[in-house]
Design an enzyme around this catalytic site. Sequence first.
Site, PDB file in Angstrom:
ATOM      1  N   HIS A  99      52.255  55.069  69.407  1.00 33.62           N
ATOM      2  CA  HIS A  99      52.400  54.619  70.797  1.00 33.62           C
ATOM      3  C   HIS A  99      53.850  54.880  71.175  1.00 33.62           C
ATOM      4  CE1 HIS A  99      51.905  52.441  74.457  1.00 33.62           C
ATOM      5  NE2 HIS A  99      52.388  51.274  74.054  1.00 33.62           N
ATOM      6  N   GLN A 120      46.754  49.413  62.337  1.00 35.46           N
ATOM      7  CA  GLN A 120      46.846  50.876  62.318  1.00 35.46           C
ATOM      8  C   GLN A 120      47.392  51.397  60.992  1.00 35.46           C
ATOM      9  OE1 GLN A 120      45.755  53.206  64.436  1.00 35.46           O
ATOM     10  NE2 GLN A 120      44.883  51.622  65.739  1.00 35.46           N
ATOM     11  N   GLY A 129      42.271  50.090  64.547  1.00 40.70           N
ATOM     12  CA  GLY A 129      42.337  50.565  63.170  1.00 40.70           C
ATOM     13  C   GLY A 129      41.003  50.500  62.438  1.00 40.70           C
ATOM     14  N   GLY A 132      49.509  47.014  59.004  1.00 39.37           N
ATOM     15  CA  GLY A 132      48.629  46.147  59.792  1.00 39.37           C
ATOM     16  C   GLY A 132      47.387  46.917  60.191  1.00 39.37           C
ATOM     17  N   GLU A 149      26.656  39.670  76.404  1.00 37.18           N
ATOM     18  CA  GLU A 149      25.925  40.864  76.855  1.00 37.18           C
ATOM     19  C   GLU A 149      26.840  42.005  77.285  1.00 37.18           C
ATOM     20  OE1 GLU A 149      22.452  40.916  79.268  1.00 37.18           O
ATOM     21  OE2 GLU A 149      21.965  38.844  78.808  1.00 37.18           O
ATOM     22  N   ARG A 186      57.962  44.792  54.709  1.00 32.60           N
ATOM     23  CA  ARG A 186      58.697  43.656  54.131  1.00 32.60           C
ATOM     24  C   ARG A 186      57.777  42.888  53.183  1.00 32.60           C
ATOM     25  NH1 ARG A 186      58.779  40.187  59.800  1.00 32.60           N
ATOM     26  NH2 ARG A 186      56.520  40.124  60.028  1.00 32.60           N
ATOM     27  N   GLU A 203      45.198  48.853  79.109  1.00 33.19           N
ATOM     28  CA  GLU A 203      45.040  47.546  78.454  1.00 33.19           C
ATOM     29  C   GLU A 203      45.350  46.390  79.405  1.00 33.19           C
ATOM     30  OE1 GLU A 203      47.384  48.537  75.095  1.00 33.19           O
ATOM     31  OE2 GLU A 203      49.243  47.702  75.849  1.00 33.19           O
ATOM     32  N   GLU A 256      25.375  35.337  79.209  1.00 30.28           N
ATOM     33  CA  GLU A 256      25.327  36.183  80.403  1.00 30.28           C
ATOM     34  C   GLU A 256      26.641  36.897  80.676  1.00 30.28           C
ATOM     35  OE1 GLU A 256      22.694  36.974  81.731  1.00 30.28           O
ATOM     36  OE2 GLU A 256      21.354  35.404  81.004  1.00 30.28           O
TER      37      GLU A 256
HETATM   38  P1  NDP Z   1      49.995  45.021  63.461  1.00 25.12           P
HETATM   39  O1  NDP Z   1      50.580  43.838  64.116  1.00 25.12           O
HETATM   40  O2  NDP Z   1      48.554  45.007  63.096  1.00 25.12           O
HETATM   41  O3  NDP Z   1      50.810  45.375  62.124  1.00 25.12           O
HETATM   42  C1  NDP Z   1      52.193  45.385  62.100  1.00 25.12           C
HETATM   43  C2  NDP Z   1      52.711  45.612  60.704  1.00 25.12           C
HETATM   44  O4  NDP Z   1      54.140  45.624  60.766  1.00 25.12           O
HETATM   45  C3  NDP Z   1      52.315  44.548  59.696  1.00 25.12           C
HETATM   46  O5  NDP Z   1      52.079  45.170  58.461  1.00 25.12           O
HETATM   47  C4  NDP Z   1      53.580  43.686  59.626  1.00 25.12           C
HETATM   48  O6  NDP Z   1      53.756  43.112  58.343  1.00 25.12           O
HETATM   49  C5  NDP Z   1      54.665  44.708  59.809  1.00 25.12           C
HETATM   50  N1  NDP Z   1      55.912  44.137  60.333  1.00 25.12           N
HETATM   51  C6  NDP Z   1      56.080  43.392  61.442  1.00 25.12           C
HETATM   52  N2  NDP Z   1      57.366  43.090  61.632  1.00 25.12           N
HETATM   53  C7  NDP Z   1      58.037  43.659  60.595  1.00 25.12           C
HETATM   54  C8  NDP Z   1      59.414  43.701  60.217  1.00 25.12           C
HETATM   55  N3  NDP Z   1      60.333  43.104  60.952  1.00 25.12           N
HETATM   56  N4  NDP Z   1      59.741  44.385  59.084  1.00 25.12           N
HETATM   57  C9  NDP Z   1      58.796  44.988  58.354  1.00 25.12           C
HETATM   58  N5  NDP Z   1      57.494  44.984  58.650  1.00 25.12           N
HETATM   59  C10 NDP Z   1      57.126  44.319  59.755  1.00 25.12           C
HETATM   60  O7  NDP Z   1      50.330  46.258  64.435  1.00 25.12           O
HETATM   61  P2  NDP Z   1      49.339  47.421  64.948  1.00 25.12           P
HETATM   62  O8  NDP Z   1      48.813  48.161  63.778  1.00 25.12           O
HETATM   63  O9  NDP Z   1      48.398  46.870  65.961  1.00 25.12           O
HETATM   64  O10 NDP Z   1      50.346  48.345  65.764  1.00 25.12           O
HETATM   65  C11 NDP Z   1      51.205  49.266  65.126  1.00 25.12           C
HETATM   66  C12 NDP Z   1      51.479  50.400  66.096  1.00 25.12           C
HETATM   67  O11 NDP Z   1      50.262  51.100  66.384  1.00 25.12           O
HETATM   68  C13 NDP Z   1      52.058  49.975  67.436  1.00 25.12           C
HETATM   69  O12 NDP Z   1      52.994  50.941  67.846  1.00 25.12           O
HETATM   70  C14 NDP Z   1      50.837  49.994  68.350  1.00 25.12           C
HETATM   71  O13 NDP Z   1      51.139  50.174  69.710  1.00 25.12           O
HETATM   72  C15 NDP Z   1      50.099  51.193  67.797  1.00 25.12           C
HETATM   73  N6  NDP Z   1      48.669  51.249  68.121  1.00 25.12           N
HETATM   74  C16 NDP Z   1      47.888  50.160  67.898  1.00 25.12           C
HETATM   75  C17 NDP Z   1      46.529  50.215  68.182  1.00 25.12           C
HETATM   76  C18 NDP Z   1      45.643  49.046  67.910  1.00 25.12           C
HETATM   77  O14 NDP Z   1      44.465  49.120  68.296  1.00 25.12           O
HETATM   78  N7  NDP Z   1      46.064  47.972  67.276  1.00 25.12           N
HETATM   79  C19 NDP Z   1      45.896  51.427  68.735  1.00 25.12           C
HETATM   80  C20 NDP Z   1      46.797  52.545  68.822  1.00 25.12           C
HETATM   81  C21 NDP Z   1      48.124  52.416  68.549  1.00 25.12           C
HETATM   82  P3  NDP Z   1      53.682  41.525  58.040  1.00 25.12           P
HETATM   83  O15 NDP Z   1      52.332  41.299  57.446  1.00 25.12           O
HETATM   84  O16 NDP Z   1      54.787  41.347  57.060  1.00 25.12           O
HETATM   85  O17 NDP Z   1      53.904  40.811  59.341  1.00 25.12           O
HETATM   86 MG    MG Z   2      45.436  51.530  73.729  1.00 27.12          MG
END
Ligand code: NDP
Ligand code: MG
Length: 326
Positions: free
Chosen positions: A106, A27, A132, A25, A229, A47, A193, A225
């Site tokens: 995290h 990150q 990310g 996702g 901004e 998955r 946050e 406003e």
């Molecule tokens: P996202 O929601 O963007 O991505 C999650 C990923 O996990 C997707 O690829 C999703 O795939 C997959 N996924 C979800 N459920 C499952 C499952 N049951 N089995 C297999 N794959 C699964 O998450 P983030 O990148 O935002 O966050 C990831 C980590 O990074 C967290 O720990 C977060 O706290 C940390 N973090 C996030 C930041 C941010 O700004 N977003 C900043 C710093 C840290 P699918 O497409 O299949 O759903």
């Molecule tokens: Mg943060």
Amino acid sequence: MDIIHDNAADLSVLNGKTIAVLGYGAQGRAQALCMRDSGVNVIIGVRPGKSFDAATQDGFKVMSIADAVKEADIIHILLPDEMHGPVFEAEIKPNLTAGKALACSHGFAYVFKTIVPPADVDVIMVAPKGPGTEVRKVFEQGFGCPGLIAVFQDATGKAKDMALAMAKAEGLTRGGVLECTFEQETYEDLFGEQNVLCGGMVDLMKYGFETLIEAGYPAEMAYFECIHEAKLIVDLIYEGGIQKMNSVISNTAEWGEYYNGPQILTPDVKERMKESLKRIESGVFAKDWLAEANSGAKVLQAKRAELGQHPAEVVGKKIRSLFEKH
Ligand code: NDP
Ligand code: MG
């Protein structure tokens, strides 16, 4: 706190090692691409679905989480925090062997014990302090997003070196890295946050916008406003602090800040922030959030839908499309 830079981190610690990034996702994608560009052997565990296809498209070796855990030395879990526990029990733990490392961005799962790691693996954190998209953008510009590293468990004696090497591979040591504990990162991240960045800011914008439109002012102007901004103001603070921002805005705006700010955010707001910090540190927030997530996240989804109907979101969409570059 000491700021750690490139010279204190050794990429060769990762020589011959395979890093499985679990999740692709926000990150997962950014961190995997940066580490691969730094010469690290990265595979993706996810998955079937959108993320699986995106990682394949980007040229990675993609497989199930169980297979990725078997193949890798370092398992970097970048799944949504509320999924770490269940995925760990079902797919990671049965395939984890002594001497491997668990990594994350995290500390939620470890601090609130949805993952209880076996004693014979390292547990480390490499956390970019930015979304990310930002991590990837600044890496491509030849710099790096700042970040945090932490060691929760050091079974091999190499845990910190590994975290530093991963941080370097993601460009974070170019931006500067701080070492902290899992608890510090987790509590501070949740506090920021909930009180300032997301909760806090969003509610402040909504109140401002609503006050103007309820008084009969045009919604388009209220959007400019109170929402549009905000970016310009935050960019100035990011660049040179609050005083820099104050030196750019008018004397009238600066006087308004001193005159009205404390009347809007009165000291009782700080008292409620202290209560929020207590809910985070005591685990009350985590318990509530996990209960919500485990029962299908229905309230979360209802809130998301409700926000889409808010006039600030409706008019914002219209305005952004009108002002888009053509
Ligand atoms: P996202 O929601 O963007 O991505 C999650 C990923 O996990 C997707 O690829 C999703 O795939 C997959 N996924 C979800 N459920 C499952 C499952 N049951 N089995 C297999 N794959 C699964 O998450 P983030 O990148 O935002 O966050 C990831 C980590 O990074 C967290 O720990 C977060 O706290 C940390 N973090 C996030 C930041 C941010 O700004 N977003 C900043 C710093 C840290 P699918 O497409 O299949 O759903
Ligand atoms: Mg943060």
